[in-house]
Design an enzyme around this catalytic site. Structure first.
Site, PDB file in Angstrom:
ATOM      1  N   ARG A   1      33.405  60.712  57.268  1.00 31.41           N
ATOM      2  CA  ARG A   1      32.080  61.223  57.660  1.00 31.41           C
ATOM      3  C   ARG A   1      31.472  60.352  58.757  1.00 31.41           C
ATOM      4  O   ARG A   1      30.894  60.875  59.720  1.00 31.41           O
ATOM      5  CB  ARG A   1      31.158  61.251  56.431  1.00 31.41           C
ATOM      6  CG  ARG A   1      29.750  61.773  56.698  1.00 31.41           C
ATOM      7  CD  ARG A   1      28.985  61.877  55.391  1.00 31.41           C
ATOM      8  NE  ARG A   1      27.658  62.463  55.581  1.00 31.41           N
ATOM      9  CZ  ARG A   1      26.535  61.779  55.708  1.00 31.41           C
ATOM     10  NH1 ARG A   1      26.580  60.433  55.672  1.00 31.41           N
ATOM     11  NH2 ARG A   1      25.386  62.383  55.860  1.00 31.41           N
TER      12      ARG A   1
ATOM     13  N   HIS B   1      30.395  61.679  62.475  1.00 28.12           N
ATOM     14  CA  HIS B   1      29.031  61.523  62.978  1.00 28.12           C
ATOM     15  C   HIS B   1      29.010  60.736  64.285  1.00 28.12           C
ATOM     16  O   HIS B   1      28.127  60.956  65.124  1.00 28.12           O
ATOM     17  CB  HIS B   1      28.158  60.834  61.920  1.00 28.12           C
ATOM     18  CG  HIS B   1      27.736  61.746  60.820  1.00 28.12           C
ATOM     19  ND1 HIS B   1      26.648  61.496  60.005  1.00 28.12           N
ATOM     20  CD2 HIS B   1      28.261  62.919  60.381  1.00 28.12           C
ATOM     21  CE1 HIS B   1      26.518  62.480  59.128  1.00 28.12           C
ATOM     22  NE2 HIS B   1      27.491  63.347  59.318  1.00 28.12           N
TER      23      HIS B   1
ATOM     24  N   ASN C   1      22.121  60.044  58.899  1.00 28.15           N
ATOM     25  CA  ASN C   1      22.800  58.790  58.534  1.00 28.15           C
ATOM     26  C   ASN C   1      21.989  57.880  57.622  1.00 28.15           C
ATOM     27  O   ASN C   1      22.563  57.121  56.832  1.00 28.15           O
ATOM     28  CB  ASN C   1      23.166  58.004  59.806  1.00 28.15           C
ATOM     29  CG  ASN C   1      24.155  58.738  60.686  1.00 28.15           C
ATOM     30  OD1 ASN C   1      25.007  59.474  60.194  1.00 28.15           O
ATOM     31  ND2 ASN C   1      24.041  58.558  61.990  1.00 28.15           N
TER      32      ASN C   1
ATOM     33  N   PRO D   1      25.546  68.337  62.461  1.00 25.68           N
ATOM     34  CA  PRO D   1      25.155  69.489  61.636  1.00 25.68           C
ATOM     35  C   PRO D   1      24.461  69.047  60.351  1.00 25.68           C
ATOM     36  O   PRO D   1      24.814  68.024  59.759  1.00 25.68           O
ATOM     37  CB  PRO D   1      26.496  70.173  61.335  1.00 25.68           C
ATOM     38  CG  PRO D   1      27.421  69.708  62.405  1.00 25.68           C
ATOM     39  CD  PRO D   1      26.994  68.308  62.721  1.00 25.68           C
TER      40      PRO D   1
ATOM     41  N   HIS E   1      35.732  68.136  53.989  1.00 25.29           N
ATOM     42  CA  HIS E   1      34.953  68.013  52.752  1.00 25.29           C
ATOM     43  C   HIS E   1      35.831  68.150  51.512  1.00 25.29           C
ATOM     44  O   HIS E   1      35.304  68.195  50.394  1.00 25.29           O
ATOM     45  CB  HIS E   1      33.843  69.066  52.718  1.00 25.29           C
ATOM     46  CG  HIS E   1      32.769  68.840  53.736  1.00 25.29           C
ATOM     47  ND1 HIS E   1      32.639  69.620  54.865  1.00 25.29           N
ATOM     48  CD2 HIS E   1      31.788  67.905  53.810  1.00 25.29           C
ATOM     49  CE1 HIS E   1      31.614  69.186  55.583  1.00 25.29           C
ATOM     50  NE2 HIS E   1      31.079  68.139  54.972  1.00 25.29           N
TER      51      HIS E   1
ATOM     52  N   THR F   1      40.314  68.376  42.936  1.00 24.47           N
ATOM     53  CA  THR F   1      41.065  67.198  43.403  1.00 24.47           C
ATOM     54  C   THR F   1      40.116  66.368  44.270  1.00 24.47           C
ATOM     55  O   THR F   1      40.237  66.336  45.491  1.00 24.47           O
ATOM     56  CB  THR F   1      42.317  67.608  44.197  1.00 24.47           C
ATOM     57  OG1 THR F   1      41.927  68.488  45.279  1.00 24.47           O
ATOM     58  CG2 THR F   1      43.310  68.336  43.312  1.00 24.47           C
TER      59      THR F   1
ATOM     60  N   ASP G   1      43.500  67.644  50.494  1.00 26.11           N
ATOM     61  CA  ASP G   1      44.383  68.800  50.375  1.00 26.11           C
ATOM     62  C   ASP G   1      43.616  70.068  50.744  1.00 26.11           C
ATOM     63  O   ASP G   1      42.550  70.006  51.350  1.00 26.11           O
ATOM     64  CB  ASP G   1      44.973  68.888  48.960  1.00 26.11           C
ATOM     65  CG  ASP G   1      43.899  68.923  47.878  1.00 26.11           C
ATOM     66  OD1 ASP G   1      42.736  69.264  48.200  1.00 26.11           O
ATOM     67  OD2 ASP G   1      44.212  68.612  46.719  1.00 26.11           O
TER      68      ASP G   1
END
Length: 264
Positions: A63, A67, A95, A164, A194, A250, A255
């Protein structure tokens, strides 16, 4: 090509071509081979230790990298503290009190400096650390050209406007990708990041209680999912920072389950 394979291949393409653009610089896959030959080993050792102690750190680093890259290119400006000349991007709305991983990058940088003083940029360290974090989490391995130069200033305005937000309409989010030369498929692929990580309850609680004055949750939410989220994020302020996995199946594995089982 089946869907899971297509998504995995697309992720590799996104990471290699979009997150690491060869723009206005002479990047090279062997950039540090002679000047810092043990760079990857140093990064991997420090990251492996951190991941053993913090199951969230891989997602946090990914992340942080996104950013950094989405607002002003991959030049490490998100790592800079405020000065008399500029505000820190760490204090931008997306942030502040949520971006993590700064201390680990600083620690890795310090260890790299011991081996190769004044050689490796902070942005290359962040980029390489994220590649290793994705791979150690079960994701694809992708080759990285190196040789990025660190930005010397931060831009909190761009960080606030370009990153976003979960509170924005889909059209707004889509436009933030298209203005970077990306299309809808690119946005969907990048959203697959994500597959690891967590969300704080305040980012979606407005859909769980009295949605649009209805007295109930957003009717578009799966009923069992809404009930599960309400139990973790009760309608009270002290639950705002509670964490919910973005992929409950998971949680720490990179994945395709994020796409296949969104309601489990």
């Amino acid at each position: 090509m089946n869907q899971p394979c297509a998504l995995k291949c697309s992720l590799i393409l996104m990471f290699s071509l979009i997150f690491q653009p060869l723009v206005n610089s002479q990047l090279d896959y062997k950039f540090y081979d002679s000047t810092c030959p043990n760079l990857t080993k140093i990064v991997k050792f420090n990251l492996w230790s951190a991941m053993n102690n913090d199951s969230r750190i891989a997602a946090s680093l990914l992340r942080l990298h996104f950013h950094d890259c989405i607002s002003n290119g991959c030049e490490g400006s998100v790592l800079l503290d405020a000065t008399n000349s500029f505000q820190s991007e760490k204090d931008a709305n997306p942030n502040r009190n949520s971006a993590r991983g700064f201390e680990l990058i600083e620690s890795i940088k310090a260890n790299v400096e011991k081996a190769c003083p004044g050689t490796v940029s902070c942005t290359d360290i962040l980029t390489l650390t994220v590649r290793e974090a994705v791979f150690l989490s079960g994701g694809p391995y992708y080759s990285l050209p190196m040789g990025r130069r660190d930005g010397l200033t931060a831009n909190i305005t761009l960080a606030n406007t370009d990153i976003p937000s979960p509170f924005e309409p889909l059209d707004n989010i889509t436009s933030k990708f298209t203005t970077k030369g990306l299309n809808l498929q690119d946005m969907v692929v990048l959203s697959g990041a994500h597959t690891i990580g967590f969300a704080q309850c305040f980012t979606f609680k407005q859909r769980l209680f009295n949605f649009d004055g209805s007295g109930g949750p957003d009717p578009l939410l799966d009923v069992s999912l809404a009930s599960s989220l309400q139990s973790v994020c009760p309608n009270q302020d002290d639950s705002n920072t509670n964490l919910v996995p973005l992929d409950a199946v998971t949680t720490t594995k990179f994945d395709n389950v994020y796409y296949k089982k969104p309601c489990e």
